[in-house]
Design an enzyme around this catalytic site. Structure first.
Site, PDB file in Angstrom:
ATOM      1  N   GLY A 152      -6.916 -82.633 -12.371  1.00 59.20           N
ATOM      2  CA  GLY A 152      -6.950 -84.098 -12.427  1.00 59.20           C
ATOM      3  C   GLY A 152      -8.338 -84.583 -12.778  1.00 59.20           C
ATOM      4  O   GLY A 152      -8.899 -84.237 -13.818  1.00 59.20           O
ATOM      5  N   ILE A 153      -8.909 -85.347 -11.875  1.00 59.06           N
ATOM      6  CA  ILE A 153     -10.216 -85.952 -12.108  1.00 59.06           C
ATOM      7  C   ILE A 153     -11.330 -84.919 -12.320  1.00 59.06           C
ATOM      8  O   ILE A 153     -12.342 -85.200 -12.941  1.00 59.06           O
ATOM      9  CB  ILE A 153     -10.571 -86.943 -10.975  1.00 59.06           C
ATOM     10  CG1 ILE A 153     -11.707 -87.842 -11.398  1.00 59.06           C
ATOM     11  CG2 ILE A 153     -10.850 -86.210  -9.685  1.00 59.06           C
ATOM     12  CD1 ILE A 153     -11.879 -89.058 -10.519  1.00 59.06           C
ATOM     13  N   ASP A 193       6.825 -84.457  -6.144  1.00 62.56           N
ATOM     14  CA  ASP A 193       5.767 -84.883  -5.237  1.00 62.56           C
ATOM     15  C   ASP A 193       5.564 -83.830  -4.145  1.00 62.56           C
ATOM     16  O   ASP A 193       6.478 -83.575  -3.349  1.00 62.56           O
ATOM     17  CB  ASP A 193       6.184 -86.233  -4.636  1.00 62.56           C
ATOM     18  CG  ASP A 193       5.185 -86.831  -3.684  1.00 62.56           C
ATOM     19  OD1 ASP A 193       4.215 -86.140  -3.292  1.00 62.56           O
ATOM     20  OD2 ASP A 193       5.372 -87.998  -3.316  1.00 62.56           O
ATOM     21  N   ASP A 242      -4.938 -85.394  -3.202  1.00 63.13           N
ATOM     22  CA  ASP A 242      -5.649 -85.560  -1.937  1.00 63.13           C
ATOM     23  C   ASP A 242      -5.277 -86.882  -1.270  1.00 63.13           C
ATOM     24  O   ASP A 242      -4.919 -86.921  -0.093  1.00 63.13           O
ATOM     25  CB  ASP A 242      -7.155 -85.488  -2.209  1.00 63.13           C
ATOM     26  CG  ASP A 242      -8.005 -85.384  -0.959  1.00 63.13           C
ATOM     27  OD1 ASP A 242      -7.481 -85.034   0.111  1.00 63.13           O
ATOM     28  OD2 ASP A 242      -9.221 -85.639  -1.068  1.00 63.13           O
TER      29      ASP A 242
END
Length: 169
Positions: free
Chosen positions: A121-122, A12, A36
């Site tokens: 990611g997205i 993390d 984010d």
């Protein structure tokens, strides 16, 4: 010319005790999902206030704020490109994210910086192509007076960590 140490860290990014962590932000800089959202949650509400910058941040740019409640002293926010097949400037924009973040860290005379896998990611950037750009940019020689000593590629999965390790050789 200087060549900082590059290492891979699995975990993390909000737990890393480095001078600065890079946030894979959206253009508003006001928080979102993924990395984010995690950075905003840990840093606390002060980060949102600090991110209220006129015009936000354009793709490839980088802006810096304090880290607030993060172990990192600072956060560099950069907006990666959305993957549209690779023919609309995505590789150059992604490389700009790394270049501009490194330059901003050097301007602040910071010595350690940690990067997430920006745009994977997205935003849908293919992991291998994104990781290759990250490795290539971090391997670029830094100016002789560069303050940077440690560059960290942060992987949230073992697969991404292995990909980084393989590309680093």
């Amino acid at each position: 010319m200087s060549h900082p140490q590059i290492r891979v860290w699995l975990g993390d990014i909000t737990r890393l005790d480095v001078d600065v962590v890079v946030n894979a932000a959206n253009s508003s800089l006001l928080g979102g999902g993924g990395v984010d959202g995690a950075i905003h949650r840990v840093a606390g509400p002060e980060l949102v206030a600090a991110c209220r910058m006129p015009g936000g941040c354009r793709t490839g740019e980088a802006k810096i704020t304090p880290g607030f409640r993060l172990p990192a002293r600072f956060v560099i926010h950069t907006v990666g490109p959305v993957w549209r097949g690779g023919e609309q400037g995505e590789p150059e924009l992604l490389a700009d994210c790394y270049r501009n973040s490194l330059l901003l860290a050097e301007r602040r005379e910071l010595s350690s910086i940690a990067f997430p896998a920006i745009s994977t990611g997205i935003y849908g950037y293919p992991a291998e192509a994104a990781a290759q750009i990250a490795v290539d940019e971090l391997r670029c020689l830094r100016p002789p007076a560069s303050s940077l000593k440690e560059l960290v590629l942060v992987a949230f999965s073992e697969e991404m960590a292995e990909l980084y390790r393989r590309l680093l050789g």
